[in-house]
Write a protein that holds these residues in place. Structure first.
Motif, PDB file in Angstrom:
ATOM      1  N   GLN A 205     -39.617 -33.287 -71.785  1.00  0.00           N
ATOM      2  CA  GLN A 205     -38.222 -33.345 -72.219  1.00  0.00           C
ATOM      3  C   GLN A 205     -37.298 -33.233 -71.016  1.00  0.00           C
ATOM      4  O   GLN A 205     -37.538 -32.432 -70.117  1.00  0.00           O
ATOM      5  N   GLU A 206     -36.260 -34.066 -71.014  1.00  0.00           N
ATOM      6  CA  GLU A 206     -35.272 -33.995 -69.940  1.00  0.00           C
ATOM      7  C   GLU A 206     -33.970 -33.433 -70.486  1.00  0.00           C
ATOM      8  O   GLU A 206     -33.663 -33.615 -71.655  1.00  0.00           O
ATOM      9  N   HIS A 430     -36.046 -30.983 -66.239  1.00  0.00           N
ATOM     10  CA  HIS A 430     -37.173 -31.691 -66.838  1.00  0.00           C
ATOM     11  C   HIS A 430     -38.274 -30.664 -67.104  1.00  0.00           C
ATOM     12  O   HIS A 430     -38.653 -29.934 -66.196  1.00  0.00           O
ATOM     13  N   ILE A 431     -38.735 -30.580 -68.348  1.00  0.00           N
ATOM     14  CA  ILE A 431     -39.869 -29.694 -68.624  1.00  0.00           C
ATOM     15  C   ILE A 431     -41.026 -30.538 -69.136  1.00  0.00           C
ATOM     16  O   ILE A 431     -40.829 -31.569 -69.774  1.00  0.00           O
ATOM     17  N   PHE A 432     -42.236 -30.089 -68.865  1.00  0.00           N
ATOM     18  CA  PHE A 432     -43.376 -30.969 -68.955  1.00  0.00           C
ATOM     19  C   PHE A 432     -44.652 -30.211 -69.318  1.00  0.00           C
ATOM     20  O   PHE A 432     -44.950 -29.197 -68.694  1.00  0.00           O
ATOM     21  N   GLN A 433     -45.349 -30.667 -70.317  1.00  0.00           N
ATOM     22  CA  GLN A 433     -46.694 -30.118 -70.555  1.00  0.00           C
ATOM     23  C   GLN A 433     -47.677 -30.942 -69.725  1.00  0.00           C
ATOM     24  O   GLN A 433     -47.979 -32.074 -70.064  1.00  0.00           O
ATOM     25  N   CYS A 460     -45.043 -27.622 -66.224  1.00  0.00           N
ATOM     26  CA  CYS A 460     -44.141 -27.504 -65.076  1.00  0.00           C
ATOM     27  C   CYS A 460     -42.706 -27.767 -65.523  1.00  0.00           C
ATOM     28  O   CYS A 460     -42.465 -28.489 -66.498  1.00  0.00           O
ATOM     29  N   TYR A 461     -41.789 -27.138 -64.807  1.00  0.00           N
ATOM     30  CA  TYR A 461     -40.406 -27.029 -65.273  1.00  0.00           C
ATOM     31  C   TYR A 461     -39.469 -27.120 -64.084  1.00  0.00           C
ATOM     32  O   TYR A 461     -39.544 -26.286 -63.186  1.00  0.00           O
ATOM     33  N   GLY A 462     -38.607 -28.141 -64.040  1.00  0.00           N
ATOM     34  CA  GLY A 462     -37.744 -28.316 -62.866  1.00  0.00           C
ATOM     35  C   GLY A 462     -36.259 -28.339 -63.219  1.00  0.00           C
ATOM     36  O   GLY A 462     -35.869 -28.789 -64.296  1.00  0.00           O
ATOM     37  N   ILE A 463     -35.463 -27.845 -62.280  1.00  0.00           N
ATOM     38  CA  ILE A 463     -34.002 -28.000 -62.381  1.00  0.00           C
ATOM     39  C   ILE A 463     -33.498 -28.478 -61.029  1.00  0.00           C
ATOM     40  O   ILE A 463     -33.876 -27.918 -59.997  1.00  0.00           O
ATOM     41  N   GLY A 464     -32.663 -29.501 -61.038  1.00  0.00           N
ATOM     42  CA  GLY A 464     -32.056 -29.958 -59.789  1.00  0.00           C
ATOM     43  C   GLY A 464     -30.815 -29.099 -59.541  1.00  0.00           C
ATOM     44  O   GLY A 464     -29.750 -29.377 -60.088  1.00  0.00           O
ATOM     45  N   VAL A 465     -30.977 -28.060 -58.734  1.00  0.00           N
ATOM     46  CA  VAL A 465     -29.889 -27.086 -58.575  1.00  0.00           C
ATOM     47  C   VAL A 465     -28.657 -27.722 -57.911  1.00  0.00           C
ATOM     48  O   VAL A 465     -27.529 -27.601 -58.400  1.00  0.00           O
TER      49      VAL A 465
END
Ligand code: ATP
Ligand code: MG
Length: 597
Positions: A205-206, A430-433, A460-465
């Motif tokens: 999911q984004e 973006h979060i990801f299984q 995994c789980y990312g944020i573009g700060v």
């Protein structure tokens, strides 16, 4: 150190990029590489704190991983080649011992390897680790300032689990934490279904900040129950106009090589035509596979869906896809193909003798084309089409798949009365299984309850700060400048001394400044020897939510309290202004923390 610019920087195309440069928040060092100046660093620190609070609340642990990563780890997961060769985005180098290293674009390899070494038993799981750090990506098209840069700040997190159900529950936790983070940063975001690429099956999911200038196209149903990145979106296309009944026949269509010209001259509707696309897929294993795609004339190919379908069906990975051109045909030593008149049954013999291509087309028909009972298509002869064709007459249907782009106006799958609408979005998270792709590749295992070694389940789980900071500006500005959401504003209040030669004004300004600071309010004092108008313009530009103007009424202890967002101004006693600010700011912060999702 407030240095603002008067002119709009020439190379900045979108408002947020212009405003951050003009407001002195960032300085461009070279393509896609920026310095964060003091005001910007304060914004980034505030975003960081919000992220840390929300991650702590979910029991995540902060780490800091190395940016220099050995190639060996990336070779184990098979990603070194793809990330460094051709259009690969990893900056890479050799050390004095000729050992290859990459500058981290992401950290799955490093973290999975460490987890595999230290997490030995199911008793230690689950674990959720994150970091906030500079990432490097040699983007093909760096642009829009911090939106797509080559060096940027990312929050990336990785979780390790004994089973899939446990991964899913953490994934939901992260979904919740991310929504809270973006809300607390004052951003309006939409969570959308996203493509999970070649990994297949796993959910992803984004989080999109909606903005005209966004690089992503997102589709949202009228009832808001469905939202997806166009790369992933599914829908019911509008119905095709049925073709009148008739026997299959050849029609003369000279110079009608486009759907538009064919329709306008012959009176067809584009939904009555099967268009055929000729592509060649360049595969990881070195093969070049020609593709023949049939799709309804009013629809467009979704390349991401095609790539995923290809991998599912063949088990092979695509590096790049190109359209086949006449030039490519001649360099393969092939006869010319009648472009504009190709039908789904174009013979494989056209590929005979190709130098580096496979000599059989892989054929797919999109569902929109596959479900047409009767249609118009190319006759594989210059200047000729076939009318009233059926798949039976063409010798059968190629494999039918969903490879079309969903678009605005399509009906939704969950409820065909709902239509899709298009919006543009900036991906901020973006979060990801991930499943077990990386743990298997790196042999990162734990001992389960039955004493058997098995690979971790991972998310995994990312944020573009840094991207998020600029997206906030894109969503919150007006013609005079930035309007920072108070929770991430570089300062909450700016005290502007209108005339710094008037000692009464200067003294009152300093007094108010000290009191605000004593009340825990993040305040900036502007007592520069500039004209009042210049100081007001700068205050508008840098977008601090509240402004106290100490001017002519300073003699009577009165100041003007101005709100940046709607410019409402109120003349009041300075003590009441401080009181009001303390209350308003506390309320705004509490609200951002306690608001239900
Ligand atoms: P995109 O599709 O925009 O290139 P991505 O899918 O490559 O993003 P991820 O690898 O999931 O991005 O990275 C996590 C987050 O980091 C993204 O959601 C985005 O907010 C941010 N990000 C990715 N690339 C960049 C970049 N070049 N500059 C700034 N932020 C970026
Ligand atoms: Mg990217």
């Amino acid at each position: 150190m407030l240095v603002t610019l008067r002119d709009i920087p020439a190379d900045a195309e979108i408002a947020s990029h212009q405003l951050l440069l003009r407001g002195g928040f960032v300085r461009r060092v070279t393509t896609g590489i920026y310095a964060y100046m003091p005001l910007m660093w304060k914004v980034l620190q505030k975003i960081t704190s919000i992220i840390q609070e929300e991650m702590d609340a979910k029991g995540c642990l902060q780490t800091l991983l190395p940016q220099l990563q050995p190639s060996e780890l990336w070779k184990e997961t098979g990603r070194w080649q793809g990330y460094t060769a051709g259009e690969g985005i990893m900056f890479h180098l050799k050390d004095r011992q000729e050992r290859e290293l990459g500058l981290g674009p992401t950290h799955e390899e490093v973290i999975t390897n460490i987890a595999g070494e230290i997490l030995r038993s199911y008793k230690q799981l689950p674990v959720n680790l994150y970091q906030i750090q500079t990432k490097f990506r040699d983007e093909i098209r760096p642009r829009f300032g911090l939106m797509r840069s080559r060096e940027f700040i990312m929050k990336d997190g990785y979780s390790f689990h004994t089973n899939e159900a446990n991964l899913k529950s953490t994934y939901l936790d992260m979904d919740n934490a991310y929504k809270r983070i973006f809300m607390r940063c004052g951003l309006q975001t939409v969570a959308v279904d996203a493509d999970s690429g070649a990994i297949g099956g796993a959910a992803s999911q984004e989080f999109m900040v909606t903005a005209e200038s966004g690089e992503d196209m997102i589709l949202i149903s009228t009832d808001k129950k469905y939202s997806a990145n166009q790369e992933k979106a599914i829908s019911e296309p509008i119905k095709a106009k049925p073709l009148a009944k008739g026997e299959p026949s050849l029609i003369e269509t000279p110079k009608q090589t486009s759907i538009d010209s064919l329709c306008s001259i012959q009176g067809f509707d584009s939904s009555q035509i099967v268009k055929v696309l000729l592509l060649v897929a360049h595969l990881e294993n070195g093969e070049n596979q020609p593709l023949l795609i049939s799709i309804r004339g009013d629809q467009e190919l979704n390349e991401i869906k095609l790539i995923n379908v290809f991998t599912q069906k063949t088990g092979k990975n695509i590096i790049a896809i190109n359209s086949i051109t006449n030039d490519q045909l001649s360099s393969q030593g092939l006869t010319q193909i009648p472009f504009g008149y190709i039908g789904p049954d174009l013979n494989d013999s056209f590929l005979n003798g190709a130098k580096t291509w496979n000599n059989k087309f892989l054929r797919f028909a999109d569902l929109t084309a596959a479900t047409l009972e009767s249609f118009v298509c190319g006759a594989n002869k210059e200047g000729k089409h076939l009318n009233f064709m059926t798949w039976k007459h063409l010798g059968g249907l190629p494999e039918k798949v969903d490879i079309r782009k969903a678009k605005a106006g399509d009906s939704c799958i969950h409820d065909t009365n709902q239509k899709l609408e298009e919006r543009r979005g900036i991906e901020v998270g973006h979060i990801f299984q991930l499943g077990r792709k990386y743990s298997k590749a790196l042999n990162a295992t734990f001992t389960n309850q039955s004493g058997i070694e098995e690979p971790f389940w991972m998310g995994c789980y990312g944020i573009g700060v840094s991207r998020l900071a600029q997206a906030a500006v894109e969503q919150n500005h007006d013609e005079s400048g930035i309007i920072w959401p108070i929770t991430i504003a570089p300062f909450e209040v700016i005290v502007v001394v209108a005339n710094n030669k008037e000692s009464i004004q200067v003294e009152l300004g300093e007094k108010i400044y000290s009191e605000l600071i004593a009340n825990g309010i993040d305040t900036l004092l502007d007592d520069r020897a500039e004209r009042a108008g210049v100081k007001f313009k700068d205050a508008d530009l840098i977008g601090i939510p509240w402004r106290i103007v100490v001017g002519r009424d300073a003699d009577s202890g009165k100041v003007e309290l101005v709100q940046r967002s709607d410019r409402t101004a109120e003349l009041m006693n300075h003590a009441s202004a401080i009181q009001k600010l303390s209350k308003e700011i506390q309320q705004a912060k509490d609200l951002s923390i306690s608001q239900p999702l």
